[in-house]
Design a protein around this motif. Structure first.
Motif, mmCIF file in Angstrom:
data_model
loop_
_atom_site.group_PDB
_atom_site.id
_atom_site.type_symbol
_atom_site.label_atom_id
_atom_site.label_comp_id
_atom_site.label_asym_id
_atom_site.label_seq_id
_atom_site.Cartn_x
_atom_site.Cartn_y
_atom_site.Cartn_z
ATOM 1 N N ASN A 26 0.784 -1.170 0.124
ATOM 2 C CA ASN A 26 -0.090 -0.140 -0.019
ATOM 3 C C ASN A 26 0.802 1.160 0.173
ATOM 4 O O ASN A 26 1.776 1.374 0.695
ATOM 5 C CB ASN A 26 -0.851 0.045 1.167
ATOM 6 C CG ASN A 26 -2.106 -1.126 1.122
ATOM 7 O OD1 ASN A 26 -2.338 -1.436 0.223
ATOM 8 N ND2 ASN A 26 -2.572 -1.268 2.225
ATOM 9 N N LEU A 27 0.476 2.181 -0.972
ATOM 10 C CA LEU A 27 1.203 3.414 -0.989
ATOM 11 C C LEU A 27 0.616 4.465 0.138
ATOM 12 O O LEU A 27 -0.621 4.459 0.115
ATOM 13 C CB LEU A 27 1.275 4.052 -2.228
ATOM 14 C CG LEU A 27 1.967 2.937 -3.343
ATOM 15 C CD1 LEU A 27 1.731 3.390 -4.477
ATOM 16 C CD2 LEU A 27 3.411 2.783 -2.980
ATOM 17 N N ARG A 28 1.333 5.234 0.908
ATOM 18 C CA ARG A 28 0.907 6.176 1.751
ATOM 19 C C ARG A 28 0.655 7.613 1.161
ATOM 20 O O ARG A 28 1.597 8.018 0.808
ATOM 21 C CB ARG A 28 1.538 5.936 2.977
ATOM 22 C CG ARG A 28 1.481 4.791 3.695
ATOM 23 C CD ARG A 28 2.265 4.940 5.062
ATOM 24 N NE ARG A 28 3.802 5.251 4.718
ATOM 25 C CZ ARG A 28 4.741 4.080 4.307
ATOM 26 N NH1 ARG A 28 4.145 2.951 4.085
ATOM 27 N NH2 ARG A 28 5.970 4.656 4.259
ATOM 28 N N TYR A 29 -0.528 8.113 1.566
ATOM 29 C CA TYR A 29 -0.763 9.755 1.041
ATOM 30 C C TYR A 29 -1.227 10.398 2.443
ATOM 31 O O TYR A 29 -2.076 9.772 2.887
ATOM 32 C CB TYR A 29 -1.742 9.707 -0.343
ATOM 33 C CG TYR A 29 -1.135 8.866 -1.480
ATOM 34 C CD1 TYR A 29 -0.579 9.623 -2.519
ATOM 35 C CD2 TYR A 29 -1.434 7.562 -1.609
ATOM 36 C CE1 TYR A 29 -0.240 8.870 -3.637
ATOM 37 C CE2 TYR A 29 -1.031 7.026 -2.840
ATOM 38 C CZ TYR A 29 -0.322 7.344 -3.556
ATOM 39 O OH TYR A 29 0.061 6.777 -4.656
ATOM 40 N N GLU A 46 -4.336 4.847 2.295
ATOM 41 C CA GLU A 46 -3.164 3.800 1.730
ATOM 42 C C GLU A 46 -3.916 3.275 0.639
ATOM 43 O O GLU A 46 -4.933 2.689 0.707
ATOM 44 C CB GLU A 46 -3.192 2.780 2.865
ATOM 45 C CG GLU A 46 -2.556 3.513 4.261
ATOM 46 C CD GLU A 46 -1.748 2.200 5.067
ATOM 47 O OE1 GLU A 46 -1.695 1.271 4.499
ATOM 48 O OE2 GLU A 46 -1.513 2.736 6.229
ATOM 49 N N GLN A 102 5.866 8.494 1.865
ATOM 50 C CA GLN A 102 4.679 8.926 1.935
ATOM 51 C C GLN A 102 4.545 9.960 0.873
ATOM 52 O O GLN A 102 5.495 10.921 0.821
ATOM 53 C CB GLN A 102 3.933 8.893 3.174
ATOM 54 C CG GLN A 102 4.455 10.123 4.075
ATOM 55 C CD GLN A 102 3.856 10.130 5.273
ATOM 56 O OE1 GLN A 102 2.808 9.272 5.663
ATOM 57 N NE2 GLN A 102 4.042 10.946 6.016
#
Length: 128
Positions: A26-29, A46, A102
């Protein structure tokens, strides 16, 4: 989950890794949306690689598409506003995402336009 289910899931991940396929992290923003000189609203997302997610807040919609095969290493961001039943795109962005970090972005929506900030500052500016 039963022990056999956990072992089965682990076996599937090992098999995928053996064929060169790895589970997408999962990529975090971290997103800040501010309308006028009101308070900023902060959100955390995420998003699995190759997928998209949206934030809906007070007539604003922010779509975040994580990097994919078509756009490797790039997150695609779109801010839209809905007023009186009409939806208008306010801003589009393509952001490079450094490995294992992030993405921090901020939007300030003023009467005379939109200010996009990447990376987001600790203290966003105010509308004039």
């Amino acid at each position: 989950m039963t022990s056999s289910t956990v072992h089965g899931a682990y076996a599937v991940l090992l098999a995928l890794a053996a064929f060169g396929v790895q589970a997408s992290p999962n990529l975090r923003y971290v997103v800040s949306l501010q309308e006028g000189n009101g308070p900023a609203k902060n959100y955390g997302l995420e998003v699995p690689a190759g997928t998209a997610a949206s934030i809906n807040a007070d007539g604003l919609t922010l779509d975040v598409a994580a990097p994919s095969a078509e756009h490797p290493g790039k997150s695609l961001i779109r801010l839209q506003q809905t007023k009186e039943g009409l939806t208008k795109t306010l801003h589009l962005a393509s952001i490079s995402r450094p490995a294992d970090s992030q993405v921090r972005i901020a939007y300030l929506v003023c009467a005379d336009g939109v200010v996009f900030m990447s990376p987001a500052p600790a203290q966003p500016p105010a509308c004039k």
